[in-house]
Write an enzyme that holds these catalytic residues in place. Sequence first.
Site, mmCIF file in Angstrom:
data_model
loop_
_atom_site.group_PDB
_atom_site.id
_atom_site.type_symbol
_atom_site.label_atom_id
_atom_site.label_comp_id
_atom_site.label_asym_id
_atom_site.label_seq_id
_atom_site.Cartn_x
_atom_site.Cartn_y
_atom_site.Cartn_z
ATOM 1 N N CYS A 186 0.835 -1.207 0.000
ATOM 2 C CA CYS A 186 0.000 0.000 0.000
ATOM 3 C C CYS A 186 0.871 1.258 0.000
ATOM 4 O O CYS A 186 1.524 1.562 0.999
ATOM 5 C CB CYS A 186 -0.907 -0.047 1.232
ATOM 6 S SG CYS A 186 -1.810 1.461 1.576
ATOM 7 N N CYS A 220 0.064 3.824 2.689
ATOM 8 C CA CYS A 220 0.496 3.315 3.996
ATOM 9 C C CYS A 220 1.976 3.615 4.215
ATOM 10 O O CYS A 220 2.375 4.025 5.312
ATOM 11 C CB CYS A 220 0.277 1.800 4.091
ATOM 12 S SG CYS A 220 -1.455 1.295 3.926
#
Length: 135
Positions: free
Chosen positions: A32, A35
């Site tokens: 991600c 993230c």
Amino acid sequence: MSSVIEITSAGFQERVLLSPIPALVAFEAEWCGPCRLLAPTLTELAEELQGRVVVFKVNAPANIDLATRLGITALPTVSFVEEGHEIARLVGLQNRERLLAQIEEFTKRATGSRVFMMNKSLEGCHHDCRSPHHH
């Protein structure tokens, strides 16, 4: 110097729900991009707020059982937990200022505000479980 603590489903109740101080829990994944962008901010907050808030991270794909039980549907998701209750949730990449504002709001929240008991949601309860009229 405090840092972000990685936890799994197995330690969630003991480390997060039973934490003596408020907790910020970031659900993330290695693949991600947002993230990865959020990670340095979480590290800064863990150091800056040491003793006031503990910062955890959960690899959502590796702990899919926990992510599913808590209704995590997008990454990153940041959950704010106090005394076993999720009291706020932010979905998507958040900047430092937004996270700090939310931390200040949730650590100074008024008594009686709407909270969701995460330990109940683990059993399937998705309502305001503190309500005397619940169930």
